[in-house]
Design an enzyme around this catalytic site. Structure first.
Site, PDB file in Angstrom:
ATOM      1  N   GLU A 286       0.810  -1.223   0.000  1.00 43.76           N
ATOM      2  CA  GLU A 286       0.000   0.000   0.000  1.00 43.76           C
ATOM      3  C   GLU A 286       0.842   1.270   0.000  1.00 43.76           C
ATOM      4  OE1 GLU A 286       1.026  -1.081   4.044  1.00 43.76           O
ATOM      5  OE2 GLU A 286       0.011  -2.173   2.472  1.00 43.76           O
ATOM      6  N   ASP A 328      18.106  18.968 -32.355  1.00 42.29           N
ATOM      7  CA  ASP A 328      18.797  19.890 -33.255  1.00 42.29           C
ATOM      8  C   ASP A 328      20.102  20.245 -32.557  1.00 42.29           C
ATOM      9  OD1 ASP A 328      19.729  22.129 -34.673  1.00 42.29           O
ATOM     10  OD2 ASP A 328      17.713  22.702 -35.239  1.00 42.29           O
ATOM     11  N   ASP A 591       8.653  22.015 -34.667  1.00 46.93           N
ATOM     12  CA  ASP A 591       9.001  20.822 -33.894  1.00 46.93           C
ATOM     13  C   ASP A 591       7.793  20.209 -33.180  1.00 46.93           C
ATOM     14  OD1 ASP A 591      11.756  20.925 -34.472  1.00 46.93           O
ATOM     15  OD2 ASP A 591      12.079  22.438 -32.932  1.00 46.93           O
ATOM     16  N   ASN A 655       5.767 -14.236   3.719  1.00 54.36           N
ATOM     17  CA  ASN A 655       4.999 -14.370   4.961  1.00 54.36           C
ATOM     18  C   ASN A 655       3.565 -14.823   4.690  1.00 54.36           C
ATOM     19  OD1 ASN A 655       7.102 -13.647   6.586  1.00 54.36           O
ATOM     20  ND2 ASN A 655       6.507 -11.499   6.778  1.00 54.36           N
ATOM     21  N   ASN A 680       3.215  -5.163   9.105  1.00 57.68           N
ATOM     22  CA  ASN A 680       3.031  -4.370   7.890  1.00 57.68           C
ATOM     23  C   ASN A 680       3.436  -2.912   8.104  1.00 57.68           C
ATOM     24  OD1 ASN A 680       2.206  -4.745   5.203  1.00 57.68           O
ATOM     25  ND2 ASN A 680       0.302  -3.645   5.576  1.00 57.68           N
ATOM     26  N   ASP A 684       7.033  -1.159   6.595  1.00 62.21           N
ATOM     27  CA  ASP A 684       6.846  -0.107   5.584  1.00 62.21           C
ATOM     28  C   ASP A 684       7.418   1.238   6.018  1.00 62.21           C
ATOM     29  OD1 ASP A 684       5.804  -1.245   3.363  1.00 62.21           O
ATOM     30  OD2 ASP A 684       3.713  -0.907   3.873  1.00 62.21           O
TER      31      ASP A 684
END
Length: 843
Positions: A286, A328, A591, A655, A680, A684
């Site tokens: 997440e 260019d 261009d 896991n 978790n 994180d």
């Protein structure tokens, strides 16, 4: 007033209606109108802090957690319910903080992107920001300008406008200044009106502003389409990957439920539901959107410090994938600071004078390339003492520089005669001059000899006109009197040599697509060691004569394309894109087609409005090196995002599968729902800082493309290793009861995931790679300490259900984690050897 009411008015009536004049508004009047009517801008829906915060909760997995919260609330499990809310709150706070910083970075970058227009106030012409325009302002429009407000033309010079954004018609339409007698209702009928958002395709005009900001016709369309957003390639791939992950999770959860019901005599369906939800949430990365956005915003700010402004953040990812960079040479390999070194003419003073008369307004010109010629010509005129002679002529009409015609033409008059004067590429000017074949050949040979020395040449010609002829300039452009050839030097940039060398190291093929002569293009390309011989260049006309098959071979063979038209640039980019990711650097209206189709559209500051509008990136410094810095920055973003995806998905899958397989066969949950959510959250927390990490130089040497299917393969491969070590830990601790298994599995899960990140930071051995960034190291150490401390606290024991670990158990966990690290290193090095043979799993 509606635009239709202005179509039938004369110039004097328009001035009366808008209370203005040929000298323009006064500074006091323009300020008063600005205060009364507001700035000339269409109000966009900017992202607010509140919207960023709400966005953190718009996720199916947050919804699942809220369902868990309600279930626990109904069951009277107040502490568990509160903890789930706390997890959601902490995750939302982290996401909000990083996204808010990213949005702030984007707003800061927008300040660099300011559009300007030439306006006449108090009788003096000046460039102002378009947002300061007011009704009654007199403006000058040139090719490439995006009309900044609704205007009525009062003077036009061969004017055409592209109104596709309003009418859907792709062909430019002719525009005039004369009043229209019949009543006009439709936009396409308004031949003397310029609409905001449309583009000047050719010619030149003077116009009066009659509607600004939200009052323009364009504003009504923008209001209807403001919700539309462009989805990047990465976002599309992420969507596909998310669906794949959800299918894997769903299949696994069905397996858990079915086997639990089949094996366990009296399973608790409430407990099973909470466990399944927590397990499902645990496997989803997440924080990926936060990590990606944070990485991109860091990259954008870093590039801004190097004078590279990113208009859309996802362009940084696209930069990292570039394999071909077409440009260019002007101003990127050369200084674009021209100096006149020779004049081939019988009357040098007259030649320089007439070339100056074909120049634009030096102070106000927004065409950077033509401005370089104009500056050099002006300096030379001063050296010759001829400045006063400019005032003896009046400019009557003009055809601005056209990349297809390769020349600019003006009609001028002194007190007795009227003249047509044209200047441009020698091939095109000499073709319309009254010369013998021998004389023309001699002049072309002289031009080629200058080109071979890297010098640029302009030809100048003229002829007298009568008043009747002056009404149609194009018909008069033949049998002109040749005035001379002017030679300019344009030094190579010092940074160009380094840039070409850097491009080779980054695996980026640099190509030159220029309107210059092949001799000049070859000279420059050879000096910077881009090519070695004249055989490495092809002209646009030669390319045009090739068959489709031969054109495919040509774009592979040649590095330099000279004397190419806008259509040929477009065709070359299109052919290259069949095999490569292509970036194009341009600046003029010519261009725009190539910029629109390129994977990354890059323009220089000062480019035409239409080119800037089509661009993804704006260079504040005209240098190839800054683009290559951007490519390197894009690859760093790719590498750091890849680290997060691989690390978190491998650990999560590891896991997830271990717990899912074990859960149905034991009488207790291998990890409680709150424990899974804590794993978790803690894992994180430092992972977000991977956006700041350092990257090995070797990782920057090849173009990078997101292939999330390959990420999935790597995640599953490394996840299998993780699952295997989870089984080892399970076999050692399951006999000691649920408390010990859950506690040590919690510690092992977080430590192994954090160390795994340090393992896959590089393809090298973890001890031989570049040092990690300080934020990543500090947050990792903090998380490790917190992970080890939580089970010793009363909160850890009473709320999360941990037991106090003993030294023996911790040593076993440390041994498992260390062995796991070594195993990953061995697999990583094995995969690297496969990669060197072209069999890499990770793309």
């Amino acid at each position: 007033m509606d635009f239709s009411e202005f179509t039938g008015l004369t110039t004097s009536s328009i001035f009366t209606e808008l209370q203005t004049s040929l000298t323009g508004l006064t500074a006091a009047e323009s300020n008063a109108r600005l205060k009364k009517y507001g700035e000339n801008k269409i109000t966009s829906r900017e992202v607010t802090s509140w919207q960023i915060l709400v966005r953190q909760f718009k996720s199916p997995f947050v919804y699942l957690l809220f369902i868990s919260f309600l279930i626990l609330l109904l069951l009277g499990e107040m502490i568990d319910a509160f903890m789930i809310l706390l997890f959601v709150g902490i995750n939302a706070s982290l996401g909000f903080y990083q996204e808010y910083k990213s949005e702030s970075a984007v707003k800061l970058l927008k300040k660099y992107l300011v559009a300007k227009i030439k306006v006449r106030r108090d009788g003096v012409e000046t460039n102002i920001e378009t947002r300061f325009l007011v009704e009654g302002d007199l403006i000058t429009l040139e090719p490439g300008d995006i009309i900044p407000a609704d205007v009525r033309f009062i003077k036009t010079y061969n004017l055409t406008a592209d109104e596709e954004v309003l009418t859907g018609e792709s062909q430019p339409v002719q525009k005039f200044a004369d009043p229209i007698k019949k009543h006009i209702k439709e936009i396409y009928e308004a031949e003397n009106i310029g609409f905001s958002g449309t583009t000047i395709a050719g010619g030149k005009a003077e116009a009066v502003v009659f509607a600004t900001g939200g009052s323009t016709n364009y504003a009504k369309i923008v209001e209807l389409t403001s919700g539309a957003e462009r989805e990047s390639t990465f976002e599309k791939e992420l969507g596909r990957f998310s669906k794949f992950t959800l299918l894997v999770v769903l299949a696994t959860l069905i397996f858990i439920v079915v086997t639990s019901v089949a094996i366990k005599p009296n399973p608790s369906f409430i407990e099973l539901a909470l466990f399944s939800i927590a397990l499902a949430v645990s496997v989803i990365p997440e924080a990926l959107p936060v990590v990606t956005t944070f990485s991109l915003s860091i990259g954008a700010v870093s590039l801004a410090k190097k004078n590279v402004i990113v208009k859309r953040l996802s362009a940084i990812e696209d930069l990292g994938a570039l394999e071909v960079l077409a440009s260019d040479k002007t101003g990127t390999l050369t200084e674009n600071k021209l100096t006149i070194i020779d004049v081939y003419s019988k009357d040098k003073d007259e030649c320089i004078l007439k070339a100056n008369l074909a120049s634009g307004d030096l102070a106000l010109s927004r065409n950077v390339q033509n401005n370089a010629f104009d500056i050099a010509l002006s300096v030379k005129l001063d050296e010759l003492g001829g400045r006063y002679r400019l005032n003896l002529y009046e400019k009557i009409d003009e055809i601005p520089f056209d990349p297809n015609r390769r020349r600019v033409t003006v009609v001028i008059a002194d007190h007795t005669d009227t003249y047509i004067v044209t200047r441009g590429s020698p091939e095109d000017i000499l073709a319309i001059c009254k010369l013998s074949d021998k004389g023309r050949k001699k002049l072309l040979e002289w031009t080629r000899s200058m080109g071979e020395k890297g010098k640029r040449v302009l030809a100048v010609a003229e002829c007298k006109l009568n008043q009747k002829d002056a009404k149609d300039i194009l018909k008069c452009e033949n049998n002109l009197k040749f005035l001379g050839l002017i030679t300019f030097s344009d030094p190579i940039k010092e940074s160009a040599y380094v840039a070409i060398s850097s491009a080779k190291k980054l695996g980026v093929r640099v190509m030159i697509l220029t309107g210059d002569s092949p001799e000049v293009a070859v000279s420059v390309a050879r000096q910077v060691k881009l090519i070695t011989s004249y055989d490495d260049v092809i002209t646009g006309s030669e390319f045009e004569e090739l068959s489709v098959t031969e054109k495919h071979k040509a774009v592979e063979k040649y590095q330099v394309f000279a004397r190419v038209t806008p259509q040929q640039k477009y065709d070359i980019i299109k052919l290259l894109q069949e095999k490569y990711s292509v970036g194009f650097l341009g600046e003029g209206i010519n261009d725009a087609p190539a910029l629109k189709i390129s994977d990354v559209a890059i323009v220089v500051d000062g480019a035409s409005d239409v080119a800037r509008e089509a661009s993804d990136i704006v260079l504040l410094e005209r240098s190839l090196k800054v683009i290559l810095d951007g490519i390197e920055g894009g690859r760093k973003v790719f590498e750091n995002t890849s680290k997060y995806i691989t690390a978190t998905m491998a650990s999560n899958f590891g896991n997830f599968f271990a717990i899912a397989i074990i859960a149905p066969f034991i009488n207790f949950l291998p990890m409680l729902p709150l424990q899974i959510l804590l794993v978790n959250l803690l894992s994180d927390f430092p992972m977000i800082m991977v956006a700041t990490d350092n990257v090995d130089e070797e990782a920057l040497t090849t173009p990078k493309r997101y292939n999330l299917r390959s990420f999935a393969t790597s995640a599953l491969s490394f996840g299998f290793i993780s699952t295997s070590f989870d089984f080892v830990l399970f076999s050692l601790f399951v006999k000691h009861g649920e408390g010990q298994l859950q506690t040590y599995w919690f510690i092992e899960s977080i430590l192994s995931e954090l160390l795994f990140l340090f393992s896959i930071r590089s393809q090298k051995a973890f001890f031989a790679t570049k040092l990690p960034s300080k934020p990543l190291v500090y947050l990792t150490i903090f998380t490790i300490i917190l992970t080890l401390a939580i089970p010793f606290t009363s909160i850890g024991r009473n709320i999360f259900g941990f037991i106090e670990p003993n030294m023996k158990g911790l040593l076993i966990v440390f041994a498992i984690v260390f062995t796991y690290l070594l195993s990953n290193e061995a697999v990583k090095l094995f995969l690297r050897r496969l990669a060197s043979k072209g069999l890499a799993l990770r793309g």
